[in-house]
Motif scaffolding. Structure first.
Motif, mmCIF file in Angstrom:
data_model
loop_
_atom_site.group_PDB
_atom_site.id
_atom_site.type_symbol
_atom_site.label_atom_id
_atom_site.label_comp_id
_atom_site.label_asym_id
_atom_site.label_seq_id
_atom_site.Cartn_x
_atom_site.Cartn_y
_atom_site.Cartn_z
ATOM 1 N N MET A 162 -40.527 18.357 -90.209
ATOM 2 C CA MET A 162 -39.735 19.415 -89.965
ATOM 3 C C MET A 162 -38.367 18.673 -90.048
ATOM 4 O O MET A 162 -37.095 19.112 -90.180
ATOM 5 N N LEU A 196 -36.401 18.834 -93.396
ATOM 6 C CA LEU A 196 -36.124 20.460 -93.641
ATOM 7 C C LEU A 196 -34.700 20.424 -92.722
ATOM 8 O O LEU A 196 -33.694 21.401 -93.294
ATOM 9 N N GLU A 256 -37.137 28.261 -99.780
ATOM 10 C CA GLU A 256 -38.154 27.605 -99.029
ATOM 11 C C GLU A 256 -38.912 28.601 -98.695
ATOM 12 O O GLU A 256 -40.399 28.108 -98.385
ATOM 13 N N GLU A 265 -41.357 27.147 -90.845
ATOM 14 C CA GLU A 265 -42.323 26.706 -90.446
ATOM 15 C C GLU A 265 -43.425 27.538 -90.067
ATOM 16 O O GLU A 265 -44.581 27.454 -90.792
ATOM 17 N N LYS A 313 -44.662 29.229 -93.227
ATOM 18 C CA LYS A 313 -45.602 28.520 -94.181
ATOM 19 C C LYS A 313 -46.977 28.200 -93.360
ATOM 20 O O LYS A 313 -48.084 28.063 -94.108
ATOM 21 N N ARG A 314 -47.021 28.112 -92.086
ATOM 22 C CA ARG A 314 -48.301 27.889 -91.570
ATOM 23 C C ARG A 314 -49.183 29.096 -91.051
ATOM 24 O O ARG A 314 -50.336 28.857 -90.659
ATOM 25 N N GLU A 339 -41.732 21.377 -82.767
ATOM 26 C CA GLU A 339 -43.317 21.396 -83.276
ATOM 27 C C GLU A 339 -44.032 22.460 -82.242
ATOM 28 O O GLU A 339 -44.843 23.100 -82.677
ATOM 29 N N VAL A 350 -43.394 25.861 -82.720
ATOM 30 C CA VAL A 350 -43.987 26.424 -84.186
ATOM 31 C C VAL A 350 -45.753 26.854 -83.837
ATOM 32 O O VAL A 350 -46.225 27.819 -84.168
#
Length: 332
Positions: free
Chosen positions: A1, A4, A28, A173, A176-177, A313, A316
């Motif tokens: 991250m 980014l 992105e 993020e 993406k996850r 983090e 997320v």
């Protein structure tokens, strides 16, 4: 991250001028969304379709940052200005600015003064030019703080516009996850939160979410002489219970806390006197059940905001876990 966030904070994107950042984020997230739209106000909508179409959840992080807008050009090529979003006068003197046209200048105040007036009337921007005709900007041009991003430790990071590029990074993020969800998820990168909140308001009106969660920052309390604020960097994201415009929904609050506890995700509870996009989402149309996930941040609205990336983090992880599973019965 980290990489980014560096990419996002390098863009100058004051309120109403979010187009460049919108394109960066769009690049992105395009492979990870079922549908992407940019509306008339510049809000970027990324949609993930769920297997159960009963619940619509909106997430919002704002793309804009605080800035200044030129009000007059004086003899000598100096520019007078006012706020675009709230900037504290104490943080202005000797700050560098970059304009959306690439011009760079620095802020100072009239020689006889010792501090910036509340209305900023004694502050000016110096571009180092000799004459008015050489000034590289005009009335209505906008700028943001200018300076390098700095990795202070393995997890502590300092940059301008972390408010709210860290929220944007978290949402990127998440897209993406998050592999699968039972819900219809609208991840919105909003405009003009620092100015009026109009981006979140119109987006919520369009989406009509059942649940809406703002992803933003909150002032950290682990600084000298900070009082009545237990929030600290590195202890997890903040579930913000109340601010100047929002009381979060009890069901959403419990959902956030219960998910964090069940999955050993550190979190903090906080109350502040600022506001986020939750305020406008909560009161738009018939309203929605709102929550707020905030990243503790030092020196908010300065050229050198500081966060701990581990808090992001954990945010997320919390969102991915929540949105991969059904909502509690009391939120259906």
């Amino acid at each position: 991250m980290k990489n980014l966030l560096k990419k996002l904070t390098s863009v100058c994107s004051p309120s109403g001028f979010e187009d460049e950042l919108c394109q960066v984020i769009k690049t992105e997230i395009t492979p990870y969304a079922d549908e992407i739209k940019v509306d008339k106000l510049g809000n970027l909508h990324a949609i993930k379709n769920g297997s159960d179409n009963n619940i619509t959840i909106m997430l919002a992080a704002h793309m804009d940052e605080i800035g200044v807008i030129v009000t007059d050009i004086e003899e000598g090529g100096y520019a007078r200005f006012t706020r675009l979003g709230y900037i504290y006068g104490i943080n202005l003197v000797a700050s560098r600015l970059i304009f959306t046209n690439g011009a760079i200048g620095m802020i100072n105040i009239n020689e006889k003064d010792t501090k910036v007036d509340k209305d900023l009337r004694n502050a000016y921007i110096d571009f180092g030019v000799p004459h008015k005709d050489d000034c590289p900007v005009k009335v209505g041009d906008v700028a943001c703080f200018f300076g390098p991003s700095v990795e202070l430790t393995n997890s502590r990071y300092m940059a301008k516009s972390i408010d709210d590029r860290i929220g944007c990074a978290i949402q990127i993020e998440l897209l993406k996850r998050l592999k699968k969800t039972p819900h219809n998820i609208h991840v919105v990168f909003t405009t003009q939160e620092e100015f009026s909140g109009v981006g979140a308001r119109t987006s919520a009106y369009k989406i009509t979410p059942d649940i809406a969660i703002a992803i933003d920052i909150m002032l950290s309390g682990d600084m000298p002489e900070s009082k009545n604020n237990p929030v600290s960097l590195g202890k997890g994201p903040v579930i913000k219970v109340k601010d100047i415009g929002t009381l979060i929904h009890l069901g959403v609050k419990n959902w956030l806390i219960d998910t964090a506890i069940a999955n050993d995700i550190p979190y903090q509870l906080g109350i502040s006197d600022d506001y986020t996009d939750a305020m406008t989402m909560q009161s738009t149309k018939a309203g929605s059940a709102v929550g707020q996930i905030c990243i503790p941040c030092r020196h908010i609205h300065t050229p050198a905001e500081i966060i701990d990336l581990t808090d992001a983090e954990h945010a997320v992880n919390l969102l991915v876990t929540m949105l991969s599973n059904d909502v509690p019965e009391n939120l259906r």
